[in-house]
Design a protein around this motif. Structure first.
Motif, PDB file in Angstrom:
ATOM      1  N   UNK A   1      -9.855 -28.108 -33.137  1.00 14.22           N
ATOM      2  CA  UNK A   1     -11.208 -27.581 -32.932  1.00 14.22           C
ATOM      3  C   UNK A   1     -12.129 -28.251 -31.818  1.00 14.22           C
ATOM      4  N   UNK A   2     -11.184 -28.678 -30.695  1.00 14.19           N
ATOM      5  CA  UNK A   2     -11.946 -29.590 -29.729  1.00 14.19           C
ATOM      6  C   UNK A   2     -12.995 -28.861 -29.150  1.00 14.19           C
ATOM      7  N   UNK A   3     -12.967 -27.457 -29.041  1.00 12.46           N
ATOM      8  CA  UNK A   3     -14.134 -26.900 -28.420  1.00 12.46           C
ATOM      9  C   UNK A   3     -15.326 -27.144 -29.224  1.00 12.46           C
ATOM     10  N   UNK A   4     -15.402 -27.599 -30.544  1.00  6.38           N
ATOM     11  CA  UNK A   4     -16.552 -27.776 -31.298  1.00  6.38           C
ATOM     12  C   UNK A   4     -17.182 -28.929 -31.012  1.00  6.38           C
ATOM     13  N   UNK A   5     -16.465 -29.860 -30.300  1.00  5.44           N
ATOM     14  CA  UNK A   5     -16.716 -31.311 -30.012  1.00  5.44           C
ATOM     15  C   UNK A   5     -18.295 -31.503 -29.697  1.00  5.44           C
ATOM     16  N   UNK A   6     -18.623 -30.902 -28.634  1.00  3.12           N
ATOM     17  CA  UNK A   6     -20.119 -30.837 -27.932  1.00  3.12           C
ATOM     18  C   UNK A   6     -21.261 -30.540 -29.043  1.00  3.12           C
ATOM     19  N   UNK A   7     -20.900 -29.516 -29.821  1.00  4.63           N
ATOM     20  CA  UNK A   7     -21.660 -29.132 -30.788  1.00  4.63           C
ATOM     21  C   UNK A   7     -21.920 -29.808 -31.882  1.00  4.63           C
ATOM     22  N   UNK A   8     -20.964 -30.678 -32.484  1.00  5.05           N
ATOM     23  CA  UNK A   8     -21.140 -31.415 -33.629  1.00  5.05           C
ATOM     24  C   UNK A   8     -21.225 -33.103 -33.058  1.00  5.05           C
TER      25      UNK A   8
END
Lengths: 231, 224
Positions: free
Chosen positions: A173-180
């Protein structure tokens, strides 16, 4: 993503799992996938099956906690034909089933080997558990630990047997990094500190071909597995 | 004979798959017939004096050296519910794997070859006890104790009961476990003269019914 690592397989001694059968044929490589609840183990298994099924004969054992949902998901998604997917019940003790008392999982693995022979690869997915859950070397030849960035970027720093000893650490889930607000560089540095030369793959299964690094690593392990004993 | 071998075999940590089975407890909890320490005690005592006694007789006979395949037939005849029978064979297969690794013997290898689909667990338990140099009474004790300890442990996980209460219960019924084991061993000693009909055939219809019901559930923690 980092994929530096060694392709040597651990020496394997088990009552049930000698790599070469009495008739000289080689059994399938057994790969454990473990990690906390919701980190993407089942999604990773599904993606691996889709990526590898055209060139490898694959089977899956799931260890659901209290349902057959993971097995059902894999069947529904039709990543493999239904007879290639087996479910094991774990009596509220998912770590026991993969580590302390592996008899039910061994049964499932051997049953798949018997009915689907020849198999190249058996993926054993653990029930979602905690950071201390690892597979017995009597059950699997190599193991992958799956965590995700959304559960906190301090997980690699915290360590635990899964993080420190798995043959491959997958950070999903590296795509979520900026969101979390997860810092991937920190996670990579912490993982390196905990794992030394053992490889880490940063992936996003939301991206097309996101499973690629894990599939490549697995293919390498399989090559090493086949090279063993023929030398 | 070595007493410590009995501890190895009876240890709940012996890796033979028992942890994933509740002996009907999960179904009993689901139907609310077990909900507290008192109902747990009633369930465990009931199972001990029915399924436990029958299992202990089979185990004692196998430990005495009677033909395990004949005893497997006797176990089938005493286990009418298909789901319970399937669970017993599965646990038998898993125990046999662990036993062959722990106490290697040609007898156990032969048993595995003769019945690849598995032999009822109490029969394997008795054959294992024999290989480990244990007496029929030891095997019967093991089977009788496990018939109550298995569900008691499962209840702790399912209901969040105080584990000390569950353990105190097992200590409280230890005398009954011994009585059951002795009765089972006495019966097993008559098999040579009277055949397998001498073995106890106590049944618990409710355990059979809830065993079948449990097998049909899609959401469950335990395999049986």
């Amino acid at each position: 993503m980092h994929l530096d690592h060694s392709t040597t397989l651990p020496h394997h001694h088990s009552h049930s799992a000698e790599p070469v059968r009495p008739d000289g044929s080689r059994r399938a490589l057994r790969v454990g996938l473990g990690g906390p609840v919701g980190s993407g183990k089942t999604a990773a298994v599904a993606a691996l099956c889709r990526t590898l099924r055209d060139r490898l004969s694959i089977a899956v054992v799931t260890n659901d906690i209290y349902t057959r949902e993971d097995a059902e998901f894999l069947r529904r998604e039709a990543v493999l034909s239904p007879e290639r997917i087996a479910a094991v019940e774990t009596g509220a003790c998912p770590h026991t089933a993969i580590r302390d008392d592996i008899s039910a999982n061994l049964e499932a693995v051997e049953q798949l080997e018997r009915t689907l022979r020849p198999l190249d690869l058996i993926l054993v997915e653990s029930g979602g558990d905690n950071l201390t859950a690892t597979f017995s070397r009597g059950l699997v030849d190599t193991q992958v630990f799956v965590i995700d960035v959304a559960s906190g970027d301090d997980i690699p720093r915290k360590g635990g047997p899964g993080i420190t000893t798995a043959d491959l650490l997958v950070v999903n889930k590296t795509d979520l990094a900026p969101h979390v607000g997860a810092d991937l560089d920190t996670m990579a540095a912490d993982a390196r500190r905990q794992r030394g030369p053992l490889p880490v793959a940063f992936i996003s299964l939301a991206t097309t071909g996101g499973i690629g690094p894990v599939a490549d690593w697995l293919t390498e392990r399989l090559t090493a597995w086949h090279a063993r004993g023929t030398a | 004979m070595t007493g410590a071998a009995l501890l190895v075999l009876a240890d709940g940590r012996f890796p033979a798959g028992g942890y994933a089975h509740s002996g009907g407890m999960e179904a009993a909890v689901a139907s609310r017939s077990v909900h507290d320490a008192a109902s747990l005690a009633a369930f465990c005592r009931g199972r001990l004096h029915t399924a436990g006694l029958t299992a202990a007789g089979l185990a004692a006979a196998a430990a005495a050296g009677h033909d395990p395949l004949m005893l497997d037939g006797a176990a089938d005849a005493r286990t009418p519910a298909p789901a319970v029978r399937a669970a017993a064979r599965r646990l038998g297969r898993q125990l046999l794997r662990a036993a062959r690794a722990t106490w290697p013997s040609p007898d156990l290898d032969l048993l595995a070859r003769s019945r690849p689909q598995g032999v009822h667990q109490p029969v394997v338990l008795g054959a294992t006890a024999r290989t480990a140099g244990l007496a029929p009474l030891d095997a019967a004790r093991c089977a009788a104790y496990e018939s109550a300890a298995g569900p008691a442990t499962a209840a702790v996980r399912l209901l969040g009961l105080d584990p000390l209460d569950a353990t105190a219960l097992l200590a409280r019924i230890a005398g009954e476990v011994d009585d059951v084991a002795r009765a089972a061993t006495d019966a097993a000693s008559r098999v040579t003269a009277d055949g397998v009909g001498a073995l106890p055939a106590a049944s618990a219809p409710l355990l059979d019914i809830i065993g079948e019901r449990h097998a049909a559930r899609t959401v469950r923690l335990f395999a049986s």
